[in-house]
Design a protein around this motif. Structure first.
Motif, PDB file in Angstrom:
ATOM      1  N   ALA A  89       5.934   6.314  -3.660  1.00 20.93           N
ATOM      2  CA  ALA A  89       5.892   5.962  -5.088  1.00 20.93           C
ATOM      3  C   ALA A  89       6.987   4.949  -5.384  1.00 20.93           C
ATOM      4  O   ALA A  89       6.787   3.970  -6.114  1.00 20.93           O
ATOM      5  CB  ALA A  89       6.060   7.215  -5.942  1.00 20.93           C
ATOM      6  N   HIS A  90       8.153   5.171  -4.801  1.00 24.32           N
ATOM      7  CA  HIS A  90       9.268   4.237  -4.977  1.00 24.32           C
ATOM      8  C   HIS A  90       8.917   2.878  -4.366  1.00 24.32           C
ATOM      9  O   HIS A  90       9.178   1.828  -4.966  1.00 24.32           O
ATOM     10  CB  HIS A  90      10.523   4.825  -4.317  1.00 24.32           C
ATOM     11  CG  HIS A  90      11.729   3.954  -4.422  1.00 24.32           C
ATOM     12  ND1 HIS A  90      12.342   3.683  -5.621  1.00 24.32           N
ATOM     13  CD2 HIS A  90      12.423   3.268  -3.480  1.00 24.32           C
ATOM     14  CE1 HIS A  90      13.378   2.873  -5.417  1.00 24.32           C
ATOM     15  NE2 HIS A  90      13.445   2.609  -4.128  1.00 24.32           N
ATOM     16  N   ALA A  91       8.314   2.919  -3.188  1.00 24.56           N
ATOM     17  CA  ALA A  91       7.955   1.666  -2.515  1.00 24.56           C
ATOM     18  C   ALA A  91       6.977   0.849  -3.367  1.00 24.56           C
ATOM     19  O   ALA A  91       7.066  -0.380  -3.423  1.00 24.56           O
ATOM     20  CB  ALA A  91       7.352   1.966  -1.144  1.00 24.56           C
ATOM     21  N   LYS A  92       6.061   1.545  -4.037  1.00 26.44           N
ATOM     22  CA  LYS A  92       5.106   0.841  -4.908  1.00 26.44           C
ATOM     23  C   LYS A  92       5.853   0.128  -6.028  1.00 26.44           C
ATOM     24  O   LYS A  92       5.518  -0.997  -6.397  1.00 26.44           O
ATOM     25  CB  LYS A  92       4.135   1.848  -5.532  1.00 26.44           C
ATOM     26  CG  LYS A  92       2.970   2.238  -4.671  1.00 26.44           C
ATOM     27  CD  LYS A  92       1.932   2.903  -5.603  1.00 26.44           C
ATOM     28  CE  LYS A  92       1.125   3.948  -4.919  1.00 26.44           C
ATOM     29  NZ  LYS A  92       0.267   4.683  -5.860  1.00 26.44           N
ATOM     30  N   GLN A  93       6.827   0.788  -6.588  1.00 28.87           N
ATOM     31  CA  GLN A  93       7.597   0.152  -7.671  1.00 28.87           C
ATOM     32  C   GLN A  93       8.401  -1.032  -7.133  1.00 28.87           C
ATOM     33  O   GLN A  93       8.541  -2.049  -7.819  1.00 28.87           O
ATOM     34  CB  GLN A  93       8.518   1.191  -8.326  1.00 28.87           C
ATOM     35  CG  GLN A  93       7.770   2.190  -9.179  1.00 28.87           C
ATOM     36  CD  GLN A  93       8.238   2.202 -10.626  1.00 28.87           C
ATOM     37  OE1 GLN A  93       9.221   1.578 -10.987  1.00 28.87           O
ATOM     38  NE2 GLN A  93       7.516   2.926 -11.477  1.00 28.87           N
TER      39      GLN A  93
END
Lengths: 337, 417
Positions: B221-225
């Motif tokens: 999820a962090h990587a997507k952001q």
């Protein structure tokens, strides 16, 4: 008398063993083409009424929708035991979002399907939402009532085992009076769950005048299949509440799941009926009326009522509730009894 | 097409141009005009192939959005303040499921005491909920950001909040350039979900994930952001090609190149700050402005680069981390941790308190003389605060104090210094 009608059922039971019936009269579960929507390998307890109820209900809905079905699931036992990542027992498109929003998620799915169908990008896919009694009668009640009131095209199925079994058997608004749970312990002057006004959601669903409301138990699986299939013939909001014993939460033997379901109806504790647009259209009749003790005694959650000095007053109050059910839902066939 | 219209209505029209398929609405000020506008368009037949649902709560609104987005429909809703808080459980769920829902947050204070006016407490309370948060400075930008938001959400498979100041923007009539349907269609392709609830290809969504994979799911999820950090400027560039104007991006600077003092802020207050900066520049002060459009993901690198020459940074925010100070200021401080620069925190405009040019002018002059990083509450009425503190010293009594303050002030009008 030379001719006697052949009965395939064993006397006193509603066993689904119906191999001798014509194929079209057989249960969905007896059909080789059944979808096994909730497939084997899940992690429900032995004797779990919910797993049994869900399997029959969703397979029946699958037959009724020609396999065009999507399910939204509330958090709870059914969700947890069926989808421990990366495994899933669901053979149909299935989504779990939260504890209290299954009805609203289903509404959203139905809205998306409606638009896609209008655009020519999708077929006539039907939607079911399902949850336990906690997710339905308590935390999910707002979303459920909203879904009813808007008459969204969703069949909501509540598997009622009378408590929060997944979190360790706490009281819900569907827990019967006097029952022991982890938050209504059998201690003090009034042991077990309090006698409130009760919250029988099928009656509340009827007050919304939605097209179809029904109750069923896992003792009469033919009746359950019939009601699910019938519900699928309606458009708009529909509600089925299935009594599903929980051996763990009720303190009952795993092999007593079907017997307790039957006793719940035969004692008048759980009325089995169907209603259309707010009016009762049929009710399952009690075959041999029994006192509530017969239903209560095999369950450890009521053991405190049957100690050295039985709680006669409490049992009488539970009997009074059953008597009221029998009157209100016309559970006695006047000619037969 | 140029038109004079209300901010809410401009957003409603922009959302309609994005060809939404499911919209769910629950009334809460100051967001109501947006969904009223879209609802009318659906009911009149102006907006076709769209389901508009009046639901029974914000929790249901976000839950319906989850269902429709998971079933493959482009989905929109709007909320504010208490409404955002009421849907929080579903807000986290939507991002966890990776559903590209777009939601307007008409920023408003959170009670108690109940207050309907603008500040950023609502969406900033959701800073860690996994949604992208974009802040609009003007109604034009609010309109433009919604069009970009759908594209961004669907590219990264994450939900996006477009935050616009309640009343200040939502209820302000301004000139906006409304794009044509052809322009929006050229920019925003139809939604093609990565995974959808479809009987032809059954999937289980929202399964239980234990300790063996939960960390990885959260990291992704962090990587997507982080990916969105690259995508947001690109989508801004593409937007400019189609629509011919700058809108969006991660940050936006103003008179910053030679600025010794840079004021950092989000939302509509940037306009007032720019006016003050112009006045102060005329007096010879080297001051500039940095507006943050993308609050989540937080553009640390871009901010560090933009502020590399600043000697002092004033973060002016309409939010308060009670017991800590600034929320935005803490994030900016982190971006500048290795730079020899003082970061001053200014809490301003809570609950709709007007932020005037006069106050800002005096504030910036005062902070220019300070040498220690500080926390300032702009235009705080110390008389009222001290009277209440004195009362509390004399009488040990718990409970709300708001009524005492109102009695002291003796006015129900909004306060303008």
């Amino acid at each position: 008398m030379s001719l006697q009608p052949v009965k395939f059922y064993q006397t006193g039971t509603f066993t689904v063993g119906n191999r001798l019936l014509a194929p079209e009269e057989r249960s969905v579960q007896a059909n080789m083409e059944r979808t096994n929507s909730l497939n084997s390998g899940h992690r429900a307890c032995q004797g779990c009424g919910e797993a049994l109820g869900a399997r029959y209900a969703i397979d029946a809905a699958m037959i009724a929708s020609q396999g065009q079905l999507v399910a939204a699931n509330a958090t709870g036992c059914l969700e947890v035991f069926s989808t421990p990542y990366p495994e899933t027992s669901w053979q149909i498109p299935w989504i779990h979002s939260l504890f209290g929003n299954a009805a609203a998620v289903a509404t959203g799915i139905a809205a998306a399907i409606k638009v896609k169908k209008a655009k020519g990008q999708g077929g006539d896919v039907r939607v079911v939402a399902q949850g336990g009694d906690g997710g339905t009668t308590d935390i999910g009640f707002g979303c459920l009532s909203g879904m009813f009131e808007r008459n969204d095209d969703v069949l909501y199925i509540c598997y009622d085992n009378g408590g929060y079994m997944n979190t360790g058997v706490q009281r819900s608004s569907a827990t019967p009076p006097a029952a022991r749970t982890a938050t209504t312990m059998p201690v003090g002057p009034e042991p077990g769950n309090a006698f409130g006004q009760g919250k029988f959601v099928p009656a509340i669903a009827m007050a919304h005048e939605i097209p179809y409301v029904a109750t069923a138990t896992v003792a009469d699986l033919r009746d359950l299949e019939y009601k699910v299939k019938k519900a699928m013939t309606f458009r708009g909001a529909r509600y089925i509440q299935i009594l599903v014993p929980c051996p763990l939460g009720w303190g009952a033997a795993s092999h007593d799941t079907i017997r307790l379901s039957r006793l719940a109806k035969e004692t008048g504790t759980f009325p089995v009926f169907e209603a259309e647009y707010g009016e009762i259209t049929s009710s399952s009749k009690i075959r041999r009326l029994l006192p509530v003790e017969e239903y209560l005694k095999p369950q450890k959650r009521f053991a405190h009522l049957f100690g050295k000095t039985p709680a006669i007053d409490t049992i009488a109050r539970l009997q009074a509730i059953a008597d009221k059910n029998i009157r209100r839902y016309q559970m006695l066939d006047k000619e037969a009894n | 097409m140029l038109k004079q219209t209300e901010g809410s209505h401009a957003v409603a029209e922009a959302v309609a141009l994005c060809r939404p398929e499911v919209i769910c609405a629950y009334p809460i000020s100051p967001q109501t005009h947006i969904v009223e506008g879209i609802g009318e368009m659906v009911k009149s037949g102006e907006l076709t192939d769209c389901e508009f649902l009046n639901v029974e709560s914000e929790f249901a609104a976000m839950s319906v959005a989850i269902g429709s987005s998971a079933a493959g429909a482009r989905t929109y809703t709007a909320t504010a303040s208490q409404g955002l808080l009421f849907m929080v459980e579903a807000v986290f769920n939507a991002s966890g499921l990776g559903l590209p829902i777009v939601m307007t947050v008409a920023n408003r204070a959170i009670g108690a005491p109940i207050n309907i006016w603008n500040d950023h407490s609502d969406s900033l309370s959701q800073r860690d909920c996994g949604w992208i948060q974009l802040f609009a400075e003007t109604n034009q930008e609010a309109l433009d950001l919604h069009i970009q938001a759908f594209k961004l959400a669907e590219e990264v498979s994450l939900p996006v909040m477009v935050c616009m100041d309640g009343f200040i923007l939502t209820h302000a009539y301004e000139r906006v350039d409304m794009p044509t349907q052809a322009q929006v269609d050229a920019y925003l392709p139809p939604y093609e979900p990565r995974q959808v609830l479809d009987p032809a290809e059954p999937v289980s969504m929202g399964a239980m994930v234990g300790p063996e994979a939960f960390m990885e799911v959260r990291y992704l999820a962090h990587a997507k952001q982080m990916h969105a950090l690259e995508l947001i400027p690109q989508l801004g560039d593409e937007f400019k090609k189609v629509f011919g104007r700058d809108s969006g991006g991660l940050i936006r600077s103003y008179s910053i190149d030679d600025a010794e003092t840079v004021v950092v802020a989000m939302g509509s207050i940037l306009g007032t700050i720019k006016d003050v900066v112009d006045e102060m520049r005329a007096d010879g002060e080297k001051i500039g402005v940095l507006g943050i459009t993308s609050f989540r993901p937080f553009p640390i690198t871009a901010i560090r680069e933009a502020l590399k020459n600043a000697k002092r940074v004033v973060v002016l925010e309409k939010s308060l981390a009670v017991g800590r100070g600034g929320i935005l200021a803490s994030d900016v401080r982190k971006a500048l941790r290795k730079q020899p620069v003082d970061v001053f925190t200014v809490i301003a405009g809570l609950g709709g308190r007007a932020i005037t040019k006069k106050s800002l002018h005096a504030l910036f002059l005062k902070l220019a003389l300070e040498t220690e990083e500080s926390l300032t509450f702009l235009d705080l009425d110390w008389g009222v605060v001290n009277r209440q503190l004195e009362r509390e010293r004399q009488t040990r009594r718990s409970g709300p104090a708001a009524e005492n303050m109102l009695r002291d002030i003796g006015t129900v009008a909004s306060k303008i210094a």
